[in-house]
Design a protein around this motif. Structure first.
Motif, short mmCIF file in Angstrom:
data_model
loop_
_atom_site.label_atom_id
_atom_site.label_comp_id
_atom_site.label_asym_id
_atom_site.label_seq_id
_atom_site.Cartn_x
_atom_site.Cartn_y
_atom_site.Cartn_z
N UNK A 1 0.84 -1.19 0.00
CA UNK A 1 0.00 0.00 0.00
C UNK A 1 0.88 1.24 0.00
N UNK A 2 0.38 2.28 -0.65
CA UNK A 2 1.12 3.53 -0.66
C UNK A 2 0.68 4.45 0.46
N UNK A 3 -0.09 3.90 1.38
CA UNK A 3 -0.56 4.61 2.56
C UNK A 3 -0.42 3.69 3.78
N UNK A 4 -0.30 4.27 4.97
CA UNK A 4 -0.24 3.42 6.17
C UNK A 4 -1.61 2.87 6.54
N UNK A 5 -1.62 1.87 7.40
CA UNK A 5 -2.85 1.25 7.89
C UNK A 5 -3.12 1.74 9.31
N UNK A 6 -4.32 2.25 9.54
CA UNK A 6 -4.72 2.67 10.88
C UNK A 6 -5.20 1.42 11.62
N UNK A 7 -4.58 1.12 12.77
CA UNK A 7 -4.84 -0.12 13.48
C UNK A 7 -5.03 0.16 14.98
N UNK B 1 -3.79 1.26 21.98
CA UNK B 1 -3.58 2.50 21.24
C UNK B 1 -3.97 2.37 19.78
N UNK B 2 -4.19 3.50 19.16
CA UNK B 2 -4.42 3.57 17.72
C UNK B 2 -3.10 4.00 17.10
N UNK B 3 -2.61 3.22 16.15
CA UNK B 3 -1.32 3.50 15.51
C UNK B 3 -1.46 3.41 14.00
N UNK B 4 -0.46 3.92 13.31
CA UNK B 4 -0.38 3.82 11.85
C UNK B 4 0.76 2.87 11.52
N UNK B 5 0.42 1.70 10.97
CA UNK B 5 1.44 0.73 10.59
C UNK B 5 1.78 0.91 9.12
N UNK B 6 3.05 0.76 8.81
CA UNK B 6 3.56 0.98 7.46
C UNK B 6 2.91 0.03 6.45
N UNK B 7 2.52 0.58 5.32
CA UNK B 7 1.95 -0.22 4.24
C UNK B 7 2.92 -0.41 3.09
N UNK B 8 3.91 0.48 2.97
CA UNK B 8 4.86 0.38 1.85
C UNK B 8 5.98 -0.61 2.14
N UNK B 9 6.17 -0.95 3.41
CA UNK B 9 7.16 -1.93 3.89
C UNK B 9 8.59 -1.42 3.88
N UNK B 10 8.79 -0.14 3.64
CA UNK B 10 10.14 0.43 3.60
C UNK B 10 10.41 1.42 4.73
N UNK B 11 9.60 1.40 5.78
CA UNK B 11 9.81 2.28 6.93
C UNK B 11 11.13 1.98 7.61
N UNK B 12 11.70 2.99 8.24
CA UNK B 12 12.90 2.81 9.05
C UNK B 12 12.54 2.70 10.52
N UNK B 13 11.24 2.60 10.81
CA UNK B 13 10.74 2.52 12.18
C UNK B 13 9.74 1.36 12.29
N UNK B 14 10.16 0.17 11.87
CA UNK B 14 9.27 -0.99 11.84
C UNK B 14 8.55 -1.20 13.15
N UNK B 15 7.29 -1.49 13.15
CA UNK B 15 6.34 -1.61 12.04
C UNK B 15 5.59 -0.30 11.75
N UNK C 1 4.67 3.58 10.60
CA UNK C 1 4.88 4.46 9.45
C UNK C 1 5.80 5.61 9.84
N UNK C 2 6.75 5.92 8.97
CA UNK C 2 7.64 7.06 9.19
C UNK C 2 7.56 8.07 8.04
N UNK C 3 6.58 7.87 7.14
CA UNK C 3 6.40 8.79 6.02
C UNK C 3 7.16 8.41 4.77
N UNK C 4 7.85 7.28 4.78
CA UNK C 4 8.61 6.84 3.61
C UNK C 4 7.72 6.71 2.37
#
Length: 131
Positions: free
Chosen positions: A43-49, A93-107, A109-112
């Motif tokens: 995904x080109x957007x993060x997942x709200x979880x 908590x509600x968090x945003x998990x990376x969808x592009x899989x290239x974050x530097x802050x796994x899991x 989202x860091x805006x990559x």
């Protein structure tokens, strides 16, 4: 070095050398996968979880999972060099998990996903349709 070896017990030396020999023999029989070990973009957007405190999660790192952003085991056949990123939520908590899989802050989202590399890329589901 010979002084050091003379101080060691012969049984220990033999067992160590045997284990090294067994390791080198078993390594020659390993089958190497030709599957890619680089993540595809799910995904080109993060997942709200919504995370639950103390619960263990497996975040998909390969991008092939049909249960994004979590792992469904797809890496076992489509990206054997990758494994899920496992983590335990510290609090509800509600968090945003990376969808592009290239974050530097796994899991997380860091805006990559805003980078040109991601915005111009083909999504995993689009590439699956082409093959």
């Amino acid at each position: 070095m010979s002084i050091l070896l003379s101080k060691l017990h012969p049984t220990w030396i033999r067992s160590t050398l045997n284990s090294w020999a067994m390791t080198s023999m078993s390594c020659s029989k390993v089958m190497h996968s030709t599957l890619p070990t680089e993540a595809v973009i799910a995904s080109k957007k993060p997942y709200k979880v919504e995370l639950i405190s103390g619960k263990r999660y497996s975040w998909c790192t390969c991008g092939h999972s049909k249960k994004q952003p979590f792992c469904d085991g797809s890496h076992k056949t489509k990206a054997q060099g990758l494994a899920p990123h496992r983590f335990v939520a510290e609090k509800d908590s509600t968090v945003w998990l990376c969808g592009c899989k290239y974050t530097n802050n796994r899991p997380f989202c860091d805006g990559t996903h805003k980078s040109e590399f991601i915005t111009s890329a083909t999504l995993a589901e689009e590439s699956d349709l082409k093959s």
